[in-house]
Design a protein around this motif. Structure first.
Motif, PDB file in Angstrom:
ATOM      1  N   TYR A 123       0.823  -1.202   0.000  1.00 22.05           N
ATOM      2  CA  TYR A 123       0.000   0.000   0.000  1.00 22.05           C
ATOM      3  C   TYR A 123       0.862   1.260   0.000  1.00 22.05           C
ATOM      4  O   TYR A 123       1.722   1.442   0.867  1.00 22.05           O
ATOM      5  CB  TYR A 123      -0.904  -0.051   1.231  1.00 22.05           C
ATOM      6  CG  TYR A 123      -2.027   0.934   1.257  1.00 22.05           C
ATOM      7  CD1 TYR A 123      -3.117   0.798   0.402  1.00 22.05           C
ATOM      8  CD2 TYR A 123      -2.024   1.995   2.153  1.00 22.05           C
ATOM      9  CE1 TYR A 123      -4.175   1.696   0.441  1.00 22.05           C
ATOM     10  CE2 TYR A 123      -3.078   2.898   2.200  1.00 22.05           C
ATOM     11  CZ  TYR A 123      -4.147   2.745   1.343  1.00 22.05           C
ATOM     12  OH  TYR A 123      -5.182   3.634   1.385  1.00 22.05           O
ATOM     13  N   GLY A 124       0.589   2.163  -0.961  1.00 22.17           N
ATOM     14  CA  GLY A 124       1.479   3.295  -1.208  1.00 22.17           C
ATOM     15  C   GLY A 124       1.165   4.556  -0.438  1.00 22.17           C
ATOM     16  O   GLY A 124       1.036   5.628  -1.036  1.00 22.17           O
ATOM     17  N   ARG A 137       5.952   2.990   4.949  1.00 21.63           N
ATOM     18  CA  ARG A 137       7.066   3.054   3.999  1.00 21.63           C
ATOM     19  C   ARG A 137       7.987   1.842   4.131  1.00 21.63           C
ATOM     20  O   ARG A 137       8.614   1.421   3.155  1.00 21.63           O
ATOM     21  CB  ARG A 137       7.861   4.342   4.156  1.00 21.63           C
ATOM     22  CG  ARG A 137       8.623   4.519   5.438  1.00 21.63           C
ATOM     23  CD  ARG A 137       9.655   5.664   5.362  1.00 21.63           C
ATOM     24  NE  ARG A 137       9.159   6.855   4.714  1.00 21.63           N
ATOM     25  CZ  ARG A 137       8.437   7.805   5.314  1.00 21.63           C
ATOM     26  NH1 ARG A 137       8.120   7.667   6.591  1.00 21.63           N
ATOM     27  NH2 ARG A 137       8.039   8.856   4.651  1.00 21.63           N
ATOM     28  N   GLU A 138       8.082   1.270   5.322  1.00 23.00           N
ATOM     29  CA  GLU A 138       8.941   0.106   5.513  1.00 23.00           C
ATOM     30  C   GLU A 138       8.470  -1.087   4.688  1.00 23.00           C
ATOM     31  O   GLU A 138       9.261  -1.972   4.343  1.00 23.00           O
ATOM     32  CB  GLU A 138       8.999  -0.266   6.993  1.00 23.00           C
ATOM     33  CG  GLU A 138       9.613   0.821   7.872  1.00 23.00           C
ATOM     34  CD  GLU A 138       9.611   0.455   9.347  1.00 23.00           C
ATOM     35  OE1 GLU A 138       9.538  -0.755   9.666  1.00 23.00           O
ATOM     36  OE2 GLU A 138       9.678   1.376  10.178  1.00 23.00           O
ATOM     37  N   ASN A 139       7.189  -1.115   4.352  1.00 26.77           N
ATOM     38  CA  ASN A 139       6.622  -2.208   3.567  1.00 26.77           C
ATOM     39  C   ASN A 139       6.708  -1.969   2.061  1.00 26.77           C
ATOM     40  O   ASN A 139       6.212  -2.784   1.280  1.00 26.77           O
ATOM     41  CB  ASN A 139       5.161  -2.424   3.960  1.00 26.77           C
ATOM     42  CG  ASN A 139       5.005  -2.820   5.418  1.00 26.77           C
ATOM     43  OD1 ASN A 139       5.788  -3.616   5.934  1.00 26.77           O
ATOM     44  ND2 ASN A 139       4.011  -2.264   6.098  1.00 26.77           N
ATOM     45  N   LEU A 140       7.327  -0.858   1.665  1.00 28.20           N
ATOM     46  CA  LEU A 140       7.439  -0.517   0.245  1.00 28.20           C
ATOM     47  C   LEU A 140       8.844  -0.742  -0.312  1.00 28.20           C
ATOM     48  O   LEU A 140       9.033  -0.737  -1.529  1.00 28.20           O
ATOM     49  CB  LEU A 140       7.033   0.945   0.029  1.00 28.20           C
ATOM     50  CG  LEU A 140       5.554   1.265   0.253  1.00 28.20           C
ATOM     51  CD1 LEU A 140       5.337   2.777   0.271  1.00 28.20           C
ATOM     52  CD2 LEU A 140       4.690   0.618  -0.815  1.00 28.20           C
ATOM     53  N   ILE A 331      10.707   5.051  -3.160  1.00 29.76           N
ATOM     54  CA  ILE A 331      11.062   4.187  -2.026  1.00 29.76           C
ATOM     55  C   ILE A 331      11.338   2.766  -2.504  1.00 29.76           C
ATOM     56  O   ILE A 331      12.330   2.138  -2.108  1.00 29.76           O
ATOM     57  CB  ILE A 331       9.932   4.199  -0.978  1.00 29.76           C
ATOM     58  CG1 ILE A 331       9.789   5.590  -0.365  1.00 29.76           C
ATOM     59  CG2 ILE A 331      10.203   3.170   0.123  1.00 29.76           C
ATOM     60  CD1 ILE A 331       8.547   5.757   0.487  1.00 29.76           C
ATOM     61  N   ALA A 332      10.453   2.242  -3.340  1.00 28.73           N
ATOM     62  CA  ALA A 332      10.607   0.868  -3.813  1.00 28.73           C
ATOM     63  C   ALA A 332      11.931   0.662  -4.531  1.00 28.73           C
ATOM     64  O   ALA A 332      12.559  -0.400  -4.413  1.00 28.73           O
ATOM     65  CB  ALA A 332       9.447   0.512  -4.739  1.00 28.73           C
ATOM     66  N   LEU A 333      12.383   1.677  -5.258  1.00 26.44           N
ATOM     67  CA  LEU A 333      13.612   1.564  -6.053  1.00 26.44           C
ATOM     68  C   LEU A 333      14.866   2.001  -5.307  1.00 26.44           C
ATOM     69  O   LEU A 333      15.961   1.963  -5.862  1.00 26.44           O
ATOM     70  CB  LEU A 333      13.466   2.390  -7.334  1.00 26.44           C
ATOM     71  CG  LEU A 333      12.375   1.918  -8.301  1.00 26.44           C
ATOM     72  CD1 LEU A 333      12.226   2.895  -9.454  1.00 26.44           C
ATOM     73  CD2 LEU A 333      12.667   0.509  -8.825  1.00 26.44           C
ATOM     74  N   GLY A 334      14.708   2.441  -4.063  1.00 31.14           N
ATOM     75  CA  GLY A 334      15.869   2.868  -3.286  1.00 31.14           C
ATOM     76  C   GLY A 334      16.366   4.255  -3.615  1.00 31.14           C
ATOM     77  O   GLY A 334      17.495   4.612  -3.266  1.00 31.14           O
TER      78      GLY A 334
END
Length: 348
Positions: A123-124, A137-140, A331-334
């Motif tokens: 979830y974004g 955000r930790e889950n992304l 976030i997902a891509l660092g």
């Protein structure tokens, strides 16, 4: 590294806002734009404000066209992204700006959307506080699927979640009334969205717990509280092209002071660039957020009613949709979370 991007539904409001923001993103390059009815037309024919994309042609929205990109944003009507996402495979990061992958409950999806359930994705909403003290955000980090929240849901969730997580407000009898602009409904041709119907007027819709954002709000606030919540949610359509002003209220827990309340929200958002708590006695206007990836919150305690009042303003097309999609993708891509996004709005 430059990531290649495709946008499905580029002719709509959400797709157009994604394109506007991505034009300033140094790591993302839009290579493909698609549409349904407008396929074959120049993008600038249907999005004439996006001059940096002059020459791009809208292609048909098919999995074949969308495959092969590093990132695929799906800015499609609810119920349309699930099937095409199933065809894309795992090679791309797919970001759904529609509702198809937001709900964790298949029963809730069937009840409110009455179509095939395609499962839930990470979830974004990075700033959403969770009951155990973490944030969403930790889950992304490192995911290859993202479900972007509903715009109304974002306003209510950010407004109330800190108080639930901190235990200063009660999980029952939560109430949210929102003034919303018609762009949240997309470019749908409907009588109630015509200027002649909207200008000089305001009307409630989705009244009595039937709005499709209700189960998503309950899902988020239950996650923040750690126990089931009850919410009365009423959106009101008003004559502003874009934006949301959410007035969310909750009962105080016994013995909780105004200082305790403010401390909970300050702790939740102290380090958040895109969610900002205003000084005591200050409350946001929608116009303060237009064009920005910010949610602004004003907080008060109604001592006589023993309720907390959270006023949240945001741009439904930015923090409510496209900005949240890009922020979560970063976030997902660092990448640094703020890349390609601004906290500065447009005024007047």
């Amino acid at each position: 590294m430059v990531f290649s991007v495709a946008i499905a539904g580029a002719s709509g409001y959400a797709g157009g806002e994604l394109l506007r923001l991505l034009a300033a993103h140094p790591e993302f390059e839009v290579r493909t734009v698609t549409a349904h009815a407008n396929a074959g037309e120049l993008l600038t024919t249907v999005q004439p404000h996006l001059r940096s994309y002059a020459g791009m042609v809208l292609q048909p929205t098919t999995a074949e066209v969308l495959r092969g990109h590093d990132i695929v944003f799906l800015a499609l009507p609810h119920g349309k992204s699930g099937a095409i996402a199933d065809e894309l495979g795992e090679a791309s990061l797919v970001v759904d700006c529609g509702a198809d992958h937001r709900l964790t409950s298949a029963d809730a999806w069937t009840q409110f959307y009455k179509s095939e359930y395609h499962g839930s994705w990470p979830y974004g909403l990075p700033e959403l506080v969770l009951s155990e003290g973490a944030k969403q955000r930790e889950n992304l980090v490192g995911v290859n699927r993202i479900a972007v929240p509903g715009c109304n849901v974002t306003a209510v969730s950010l407004g109330l979640a800190p108080g639930l997580q901190a235990g200063v407000i009660q999980p029952a009898d939560l109430v949210a009334v929102l003034a919303v602009g018609p762009s949240g409904a997309g470019k749908t041709l409907r009588t109630d969205l015509l200027a002649s119907e909207l200008l000089g007027s305001a009307h409630a819709y989705g009244v009595g717990g039937v709005h499709r954002h209700v189960p998503e709000i309950i899902q988020n606030l239950t996650g923040a509280s750690g126990e089931r919540v009850s919410v009365s949610f009423t959106p009101v359509l008003v004559p502003m092209a874009r934006g949301i002003l959410a007035t969310s209220t909750a009962r105080l827990q016994p013995g909780v002071s105004a200082a305790d309340v403010r401390s909970a929200w300050e702790l939740a958002y102290a380090d958040e660039p895109f969610v900002q708590l205003l000084p005591e006695g200050s409350f946001p206007k929608v116009s303060d957020t237009i064009g920005a990836n910010t949610a602004l919150i004003g907080l008060a305690v109604d001592e006589a009613a023993e309720r907390v009042v959270a006023i949240t303003a945001l741009d439904n097309l930015v923090k409510g949709t496209a900005g949240a999609a890009i922020q979560s993708t970063n976030i997902a891509l660092g990448l640094p979370e703020q890349t390609g996004l601004t906290v500065n709005g447009v005024a007047p």
